[in-house]
Design a protein around this motif. Structure first.
Motif, PDB file in Angstrom:
ATOM      1  N   ASP A 125       8.273  49.698  96.703  1.00 36.25           N
ATOM      2  CA  ASP A 125       9.117  48.872  95.974  1.00 36.25           C
ATOM      3  C   ASP A 125       8.865  47.342  96.270  1.00 36.25           C
ATOM      4  O   ASP A 125       9.395  46.528  96.077  1.00 36.25           O
ATOM      5  N   SER A 126       7.419  47.109  95.917  1.00 38.23           N
ATOM      6  CA  SER A 126       6.924  45.924  95.758  1.00 38.23           C
ATOM      7  C   SER A 126       5.352  46.082  95.205  1.00 38.23           C
ATOM      8  O   SER A 126       4.645  47.186  95.016  1.00 38.23           O
ATOM      9  N   ASP A 127       5.018  44.812  94.720  1.00 39.78           N
ATOM     10  CA  ASP A 127       3.418  44.944  94.034  1.00 39.78           C
ATOM     11  C   ASP A 127       2.668  45.001  95.120  1.00 39.78           C
ATOM     12  O   ASP A 127       2.803  44.344  96.175  1.00 39.78           O
ATOM     13  N   ILE A 128       1.451  45.653  94.711  1.00 41.51           N
ATOM     14  CA  ILE A 128       0.451  45.731  95.695  1.00 41.51           C
ATOM     15  C   ILE A 128      -0.880  45.032  95.023  1.00 41.51           C
ATOM     16  O   ILE A 128      -1.210  45.998  93.810  1.00 41.51           O
ATOM     17  N   ASN A 129      -1.520  44.389  95.497  1.00 43.15           N
ATOM     18  CA  ASN A 129      -2.606  43.603  94.918  1.00 43.15           C
ATOM     19  C   ASN A 129      -3.900  44.537  95.257  1.00 43.15           C
ATOM     20  O   ASN A 129      -3.851  45.229  96.166  1.00 43.15           O
ATOM     21  N   HIS A 130      -4.849  44.054  94.299  1.00 44.32           N
ATOM     22  CA  HIS A 130      -6.234  44.696  94.122  1.00 44.32           C
ATOM     23  C   HIS A 130      -6.852  44.706  95.476  1.00 44.32           C
ATOM     24  O   HIS A 130      -7.608  45.443  96.041  1.00 44.32           O
ATOM     25  N   GLY A 131      -6.691  43.366  95.839  1.00 48.54           N
ATOM     26  CA  GLY A 131      -7.347  43.084  97.285  1.00 48.54           C
ATOM     27  C   GLY A 131      -6.933  44.064  98.426  1.00 48.54           C
ATOM     28  O   GLY A 131      -7.459  43.842  99.618  1.00 48.54           O
ATOM     29  N   ARG A 132      -5.850  44.344  98.335  1.00 47.63           N
ATOM     30  CA  ARG A 132      -5.239  45.675  99.507  1.00 47.63           C
ATOM     31  C   ARG A 132      -5.511  46.827  99.158  1.00 47.63           C
ATOM     32  O   ARG A 132      -5.652  47.663  99.875  1.00 47.63           O
ATOM     33  N   LEU A 133      -5.497  47.140  97.928  1.00 48.62           N
ATOM     34  CA  LEU A 133      -5.525  48.713  97.423  1.00 48.62           C
ATOM     35  C   LEU A 133      -6.979  49.040  97.574  1.00 48.62           C
ATOM     36  O   LEU A 133      -7.290  49.905  98.439  1.00 48.62           O
ATOM     37  N   TYR A 134      -7.886  48.393  96.918  1.00 43.77           N
ATOM     38  CA  TYR A 134      -9.275  49.078  96.708  1.00 43.77           C
ATOM     39  C   TYR A 134     -10.024  49.014  98.259  1.00 43.77           C
ATOM     40  O   TYR A 134     -10.617  50.090  98.490  1.00 43.77           O
TER      41      TYR A 134
END
Length: 91
Positions: free
Chosen positions: A35-44
């Protein structure tokens, strides 16, 4: 799964439950759960960790889009985790 973070474990479950999802699809599912945004710097970087641990394989759908698929080792880790959980939680 003792060597994975909770976030990495959740990503593994998302990938296991989908048919070769793109990184964007994994991101959307994780965002729905958290229930929050996940940025690319965390995901990839976390997806890359799963690939490096050979729990997930990464392929290319097109020049801009990768897909992720669970490996046999990834499925085994989920199975082991579920067996461990069942010792404590029996619904």
């Amino acid at each position: 799964m003792e060597d994975l973070t909770g976030f990495q474990r959740d990503l593994l479950y998302v990938i296991a439950g989908a048919d070769q999802p793109s990184g964007q699809s994994v991101k959307e599912e994780a965002e729905n759960y958290y229930d929050s945004d996940i940025n690319h710097g965390r995901l990839y970087p976390n997806l890359d960790t799963l690939v490096n641990k050979e729990l997930v394989e990464k392929g290319q759908l097109d020049r801009r889009t990768n897909y992720y698929a669970i490996t046999d080792a990834g499925e085994a880790r989920i199975h082991e985790r579920r067996e461990w959980e069942s010792q404590y939680v029996d619904f």
